[in-house]
Design a protein around this motif. Structure first.
Motif, PDB file in Angstrom:
ATOM      1  N   SER A 114      26.905  33.084  38.093  1.00 28.84           N
ATOM      2  CA  SER A 114      27.591  34.373  37.965  1.00 28.84           C
ATOM      3  C   SER A 114      29.101  34.216  38.045  1.00 28.84           C
ATOM      4  O   SER A 114      29.841  34.785  37.236  1.00 28.84           O
ATOM      5  CB  SER A 114      27.118  35.330  39.069  1.00 28.84           C
ATOM      6  OG  SER A 114      25.741  35.558  38.980  1.00 28.84           O
ATOM      7  N   VAL A 115      29.561  33.439  39.033  1.00 29.72           N
ATOM      8  CA  VAL A 115      31.000  33.224  39.190  1.00 29.72           C
ATOM      9  C   VAL A 115      31.565  32.509  37.971  1.00 29.72           C
ATOM     10  O   VAL A 115      32.641  32.868  37.458  1.00 29.72           O
ATOM     11  CB  VAL A 115      31.292  32.422  40.480  1.00 29.72           C
ATOM     12  CG1 VAL A 115      32.755  32.006  40.538  1.00 29.72           C
ATOM     13  CG2 VAL A 115      30.933  33.247  41.711  1.00 29.72           C
ATOM     14  N   ASP A 125      30.401  32.553  34.930  1.00 25.11           N
ATOM     15  CA  ASP A 125      30.416  33.480  33.800  1.00 25.11           C
ATOM     16  C   ASP A 125      31.579  34.464  33.905  1.00 25.11           C
ATOM     17  O   ASP A 125      32.231  34.775  32.905  1.00 25.11           O
ATOM     18  CB  ASP A 125      29.093  34.245  33.742  1.00 25.11           C
ATOM     19  CG  ASP A 125      29.030  35.193  32.560  1.00 25.11           C
ATOM     20  OD1 ASP A 125      28.842  34.706  31.432  1.00 25.11           O
ATOM     21  OD2 ASP A 125      29.189  36.427  32.765  1.00 25.11           O
ATOM     22  N   GLU A 126      31.842  34.945  35.127  1.00 25.18           N
ATOM     23  CA  GLU A 126      32.944  35.886  35.324  1.00 25.18           C
ATOM     24  C   GLU A 126      34.293  35.225  35.047  1.00 25.18           C
ATOM     25  O   GLU A 126      35.180  35.837  34.449  1.00 25.18           O
ATOM     26  CB  GLU A 126      32.896  36.448  36.748  1.00 25.18           C
ATOM     27  CG  GLU A 126      31.724  37.407  36.972  1.00 25.18           C
ATOM     28  CD  GLU A 126      31.493  37.716  38.437  1.00 25.18           C
ATOM     29  OE1 GLU A 126      32.302  37.257  39.277  1.00 25.18           O
ATOM     30  OE2 GLU A 126      30.520  38.411  38.740  1.00 25.18           O
ATOM     31  N   LEU A 127      34.443  33.969  35.474  1.00 22.46           N
ATOM     32  CA  LEU A 127      35.691  33.242  35.206  1.00 22.46           C
ATOM     33  C   LEU A 127      35.883  33.014  33.714  1.00 22.46           C
ATOM     34  O   LEU A 127      36.986  33.145  33.176  1.00 22.46           O
ATOM     35  CB  LEU A 127      35.694  31.905  35.958  1.00 22.46           C
ATOM     36  CG  LEU A 127      35.796  31.989  37.485  1.00 22.46           C
ATOM     37  CD1 LEU A 127      35.646  30.602  38.098  1.00 22.46           C
ATOM     38  CD2 LEU A 127      37.112  32.623  37.905  1.00 22.46           C
ATOM     39  N   THR A 128      34.785  32.669  33.036  1.00 24.99           N
ATOM     40  CA  THR A 128      34.851  32.454  31.594  1.00 24.99           C
ATOM     41  C   THR A 128      35.200  33.752  30.876  1.00 24.99           C
ATOM     42  O   THR A 128      35.999  33.760  29.930  1.00 24.99           O
ATOM     43  CB  THR A 128      33.501  31.928  31.069  1.00 24.99           C
ATOM     44  OG1 THR A 128      33.162  30.735  31.779  1.00 24.99           O
ATOM     45  CG2 THR A 128      33.579  31.618  29.586  1.00 24.99           C
ATOM     46  N   SER A 129      34.613  34.866  31.341  1.00 24.12           N
ATOM     47  CA  SER A 129      34.901  36.175  30.736  1.00 24.12           C
ATOM     48  C   SER A 129      36.368  36.537  30.921  1.00 24.12           C
ATOM     49  O   SER A 129      37.011  37.073  30.016  1.00 24.12           O
ATOM     50  CB  SER A 129      34.005  37.249  31.355  1.00 24.12           C
ATOM     51  OG  SER A 129      32.652  36.981  31.096  1.00 24.12           O
ATOM     52  N   ASP A 130      36.913  36.236  32.113  1.00 25.11           N
ATOM     53  CA  ASP A 130      38.330  36.515  32.376  1.00 25.11           C
ATOM     54  C   ASP A 130      39.230  35.709  31.452  1.00 25.11           C
ATOM     55  O   ASP A 130      40.228  36.210  30.919  1.00 25.11           O
ATOM     56  CB  ASP A 130      38.671  36.207  33.837  1.00 25.11           C
ATOM     57  CG  ASP A 130      38.038  37.217  34.791  1.00 25.11           C
ATOM     58  OD1 ASP A 130      37.652  38.303  34.319  1.00 25.11           O
ATOM     59  OD2 ASP A 130      37.938  36.906  35.991  1.00 25.11           O
ATOM     60  N   SER A 169      39.146  37.160  28.037  1.00 20.65           N
ATOM     61  CA  SER A 169      39.907  38.414  27.988  1.00 20.65           C
ATOM     62  C   SER A 169      41.405  38.132  27.900  1.00 20.65           C
ATOM     63  O   SER A 169      42.133  38.754  27.126  1.00 20.65           O
ATOM     64  CB  SER A 169      39.609  39.264  29.228  1.00 20.65           C
ATOM     65  OG  SER A 169      38.252  39.608  29.267  1.00 20.65           O
ATOM     66  N   ASN A 174      26.106  38.532  37.846  1.00 22.79           N
ATOM     67  CA  ASN A 174      27.169  39.235  38.555  1.00 22.79           C
ATOM     68  C   ASN A 174      27.145  38.775  40.003  1.00 22.79           C
ATOM     69  O   ASN A 174      26.107  38.868  40.669  1.00 22.79           O
ATOM     70  CB  ASN A 174      26.956  40.748  38.460  1.00 22.79           C
ATOM     71  CG  ASN A 174      28.152  41.534  38.947  1.00 22.79           C
ATOM     72  OD1 ASN A 174      28.748  41.201  39.975  1.00 22.79           O
ATOM     73  ND2 ASN A 174      28.518  42.581  38.231  1.00 22.79           N
ATOM     74  N   SER A 175      28.272  38.275  40.474  1.00 26.57           N
ATOM     75  CA  SER A 175      28.314  37.718  41.830  1.00 26.57           C
ATOM     76  C   SER A 175      27.990  38.753  42.902  1.00 26.57           C
ATOM     77  O   SER A 175      27.443  38.416  43.950  1.00 26.57           O
ATOM     78  CB  SER A 175      29.695  37.100  42.105  1.00 26.57           C
ATOM     79  OG  SER A 175      30.721  38.066  41.932  1.00 26.57           O
ATOM     80  N   ALA A 220      24.570  46.076  39.646  1.00 23.91           N
ATOM     81  CA  ALA A 220      25.126  44.849  39.061  1.00 23.91           C
ATOM     82  C   ALA A 220      24.070  44.125  38.247  1.00 23.91           C
ATOM     83  O   ALA A 220      22.882  44.152  38.558  1.00 23.91           O
ATOM     84  CB  ALA A 220      25.638  43.931  40.170  1.00 23.91           C
TER      85      ALA A 220
END
Length: 201
Positions: A175-176, A178-183, A186, A100-101, A96
Motif C-alpha cells: 500500500s505504501v 503504491d501510494e508513493l508511486t501514485s504521488d 501525480s 491503502n495504508s 479505504a
C-alpha cells in the motif's frame, strides 16, 4: 494460559476479519454489510481453529462444537465488538481500499485493541475453570491420531500469528509503495502540464 487462549482466539478472528473486510471492500459492500461479513467469518474461523484440535483428539464433531461454543463465544464476541468499533472510529479505515495504508494500519490497531480487551475476559474464565480450560482438558488427555484423524491439520498458534503478521505487513508495504508511486506520477504529471503552459522561448 490466558495469553495463549487470547492469541488462539485472535488468530481465528484475524483471519475472518481480514478476509471479510477484504471481500467487502473489493466488491463494494456498504460498511454495515462489510462488518456483518467480517464478524460472521471471524466466528467461523475462530470456532474452526478450536474445533480441529479437539477432533484430532478423537472427540466427535457435535461434542467438539459444544465444547468450543462454550469455551470461545464470549472471547470472540469481545474481540469482534472492540475490533469493529475501532475500525469504525478510525477516520477512513472502513472506506479505504485494500491498497491503502490506512486500511492495514487501522486493522493492526484494531486487532491489538481486541487482544487487550479479550485478555481479561479469558483470564476471568480460566480462573473459574471455564473458557479455554474446557478445551485444555481434552488436549491433556489426547490420544495418538489414527484413521481420518491423521488428516486433520495441526495448526500451531505461533505459526498462524506469524503468517497473519507477515500478511498484514506485506499489505502495508504494498500500500505504501503504491501510494508513493501514485504521488510520483501525480508530481510528474503536474510538472509536464505546467511546462506545456509556459510560453515557448
Amino acid at each position: 494460559m490466558a495469553v495463549s487462549a487470547t492469541l488462539h482466539c485472535l488468530t481465528g478472528c484475524a483471519i475472518g476479519e481480514i478476509l471479510g473486510l477484504m471481500l467487502g471492500t473489493a466488491v463494494g459492500l456498504s460498511n454495515g454489510w462489510t462488518i456483518m461479513l467480517a464478524v460472521t467469518l471471524a466466528f467461523l474461523f475462530g470456532y474452526a481453529l478450536s474445533t480441529l484440535p479437539l477432533l484430532k483428539t478423537g472427540l466427535g464433531l457435535g461434542a467438539a462444537l459444544s465444547v468450543v461454543l462454550a469455551a470461545d463465544t464470549l472471547s470472540i464476541a469481545t474481540m469482534e465488538l472492540v475490533d469493529n468499533l475501532v475500525m469504525a472510529v478510525i477516520p477512513g479505515a472502513m472506506d479505504a481500499g485494500l491498497v491503502n495504508s490506512i486500511f492495514w494500519i487501522g486493522m493492526m490497531i484494531a486487532l491489538t485493541a481486541a487482544f487487550f480487551a479479550a485478555y481479561p475476559v479469558n483470564r476471568y474464565l480460566l480462573q473459574r475453570g471455564k473458557g479455554h480450560a474446557l478445551t485444555h482438558e481434552y488436549h491433556q488427555s489426547s490420544a495418538p491420531a489414527d484413521g481420518m484423524r491423521r488428516f486433520i491439520p495441526s495448526l500451531a498458534t505461533p505459526t498462524l500469528v506469524a503468517a497473519i503478521t507477515a500478511f498484514m505487513l506485506g499489505g502495508l508495504v504494498v500500500s505504501v509503495a503504491d501510494e508513493l508511486t501514485s504521488d510520483d506520477r501525480s508530481e510528474t504529471g503536474s510538472g509536464h502540464a505546467a511546462s506545456q503552459l509556459l510560453p515557448p522561448p
